[in-house]
Write a protein that holds these residues in place. Sequence first.
Motif, PDB file in Angstrom:
ATOM      1  N   SER A   1      -0.012  -1.561 -10.996  1.00 53.20           N
ATOM      2  CA  SER A   1      -0.752  -2.266 -12.047  1.00 53.20           C
ATOM      3  C   SER A   1      -1.169  -3.690 -11.668  1.00 53.20           C
ATOM      4  N   PRO A   2      -0.301  -4.493 -11.044  1.00 56.33           N
ATOM      5  CA  PRO A   2      -0.727  -5.848 -10.676  1.00 56.33           C
ATOM      6  C   PRO A   2      -1.950  -5.871  -9.756  1.00 56.33           C
ATOM      7  N   PHE A   3      -1.915  -5.056  -8.688  1.00 57.19           N
ATOM      8  CA  PHE A   3      -3.041  -5.043  -7.745  1.00 57.19           C
ATOM      9  C   PHE A   3      -4.310  -4.554  -8.421  1.00 57.19           C
ATOM     10  N   LEU A   4      -4.212  -3.483  -9.194  1.00 58.20           N
ATOM     11  CA  LEU A   4      -5.397  -2.926  -9.847  1.00 58.20           C
ATOM     12  C   LEU A   4      -5.968  -3.894 -10.873  1.00 58.20           C
ATOM     13  N   SER A   5      -5.114  -4.670 -11.522  1.00 56.42           N
ATOM     14  CA  SER A   5      -5.615  -5.658 -12.482  1.00 56.42           C
ATOM     15  C   SER A   5      -6.416  -6.742 -11.761  1.00 56.42           C
TER      16      SER A   5
ATOM     17  N   ALA B   1       3.059   4.378  -2.347  1.00 59.64           N
ATOM     18  CA  ALA B   1       2.202   4.988  -1.316  1.00 59.64           C
ATOM     19  C   ALA B   1       0.730   4.746  -1.649  1.00 59.64           C
ATOM     20  N   ILE B   2       0.371   4.898  -2.914  1.00 60.98           N
ATOM     21  CA  ILE B   2      -1.005   4.629  -3.355  1.00 60.98           C
ATOM     22  C   ILE B   2      -1.358   3.171  -3.079  1.00 60.98           C
ATOM     23  N   LEU B   3      -0.411   2.288  -3.364  1.00 62.66           N
ATOM     24  CA  LEU B   3      -0.635   0.865  -3.150  1.00 62.66           C
ATOM     25  C   LEU B   3      -0.905   0.553  -1.683  1.00 62.66           C
ATOM     26  N   GLN B   4      -0.150   1.174  -0.784  1.00 61.22           N
ATOM     27  CA  GLN B   4      -0.370   0.970   0.645  1.00 61.22           C
ATOM     28  C   GLN B   4      -1.765   1.446   1.057  1.00 61.22           C
ATOM     29  N   ASP B   5      -2.197   2.567   0.498  1.00 64.13           N
ATOM     30  CA  ASP B   5      -3.542   3.070   0.805  1.00 64.13           C
ATOM     31  C   ASP B   5      -4.617   2.139   0.253  1.00 64.13           C
ATOM     32  N   LEU B   6      -4.357   1.535  -0.896  1.00 61.68           N
ATOM     33  CA  LEU B   6      -5.303   0.566  -1.463  1.00 61.68           C
ATOM     34  C   LEU B   6      -5.373  -0.691  -0.596  1.00 61.68           C
TER      35      LEU B   6
ATOM     36  N   HIS C   1      -1.089   7.335   3.255  1.00 61.19           N
ATOM     37  CA  HIS C   1       0.328   7.353   2.898  1.00 61.19           C
ATOM     38  C   HIS C   1       0.624   8.376   1.806  1.00 61.19           C
ATOM     39  N   ILE C   2      -0.311   8.548   0.896  1.00 60.10           N
ATOM     40  CA  ILE C   2      -0.094   9.467  -0.224  1.00 60.10           C
ATOM     41  C   ILE C   2       0.006  10.920   0.247  1.00 60.10           C
TER      42      ILE C   2
ATOM     43  N   VAL D   1     -14.196   5.100  -1.944  1.00 52.95           N
ATOM     44  CA  VAL D   1     -12.983   5.855  -2.243  1.00 52.95           C
ATOM     45  C   VAL D   1     -13.373   7.272  -2.651  1.00 52.95           C
ATOM     46  N   ASP D   2     -12.761   8.273  -2.022  1.00 51.13           N
ATOM     47  CA  ASP D   2     -13.161   9.649  -2.329  1.00 51.13           C
ATOM     48  C   ASP D   2     -12.629  10.098  -3.688  1.00 51.13           C
ATOM     49  N   SER D   3     -13.229  11.132  -4.218  1.00 49.45           N
ATOM     50  CA  SER D   3     -12.934  11.595  -5.580  1.00 49.45           C
ATOM     51  C   SER D   3     -11.495  12.083  -5.729  1.00 49.45           C
ATOM     52  N   GLN D   4     -10.932  12.668  -4.661  1.00 49.88           N
ATOM     53  CA  GLN D   4      -9.566  13.172  -4.734  1.00 49.88           C
ATOM     54  C   GLN D   4      -8.573  12.023  -4.894  1.00 49.88           C
TER      55      GLN D   4
END
Length: 279
Positions: free
Chosen positions: A133-137, A44-49, A2-3, A108-111
């Motif tokens: 932030s919520p998901f990453l926490s 978009a980052i969240l969807q990829d996560l 998505h990103i 997860v790739d470096s990019q």
Amino acid sequence: MHIDTFTNEIKSTPKYKKILLPKKSGGKRKIFIPDDTTLSIQKAILQDLYELNIEIAPCVTAFKKKVSIVDNAKVHIGNQYLIRYDLRDFFDTITFKKVETALKSFNVDSQFLKIIKKWCFKENHLPQGAATSPFLSNLVCKNLDYRFSKLAEKISANYTRYADDIIISGDVNVLINQTVFKRIIRTEKFFINHHKIYVSNLESMPYHIVTGLTVNEKISVRPKYLERVWLELKKKIPVKSKRGINFENIIRSKITFVNFVDSEHGDTLFNYAYSHNIL
């Protein structure tokens, strides 16, 4: 990914508006509100996560779909002892290094990691207010949750975590293992708000408090909250009203909340409101 639809935008710089909200315990809470572009990139980052299929344990009851404070509280029904720890400066203690370490096992790739670092962090910590932030926490807390869940299973206790609130309930083993609980938190690189440690015993208290709800043999809202709703209903004026706010909408939302937590009290409030032509 998505990103990839933001090829040009990700070359720019994330922008936030900082606001300060008062805390109940005093002081101010910093909230960073992302601008439209920053928010879109974070989503978009969240969807990829999400597409990494990272499983968040059932003991986690915050920042998940179809899970609420009621689900968090009901796990602890009927337990004599309960301990609650508040994790100090929760989002501020989650650095990019912690997230990078947590994502290692998901290839997860470096990019993508560089994009996460740029768009999901501010001054090397999770900004409270960012969409990611919520998901990453929750991701960073996976090992913390695993260790607490295993220990709770071993001592026949119950464990849940609601964001920065850790709750353990059960028999006297809960009291005996307080040193172990604190050690887990410390070794996972989190910090306890020592002045907010809560220990309760149903032999000396009528109920426990879990994420703002009362818990004993059932779940309900706090008596003071219920009293305030009744007062507002009978006076037909919100105790903390603001000019221009519709009373009917306010009281309906409050009764709906009570009904969501405790349908017995909620039904009584709704019946009163309808019979007195308030709703």
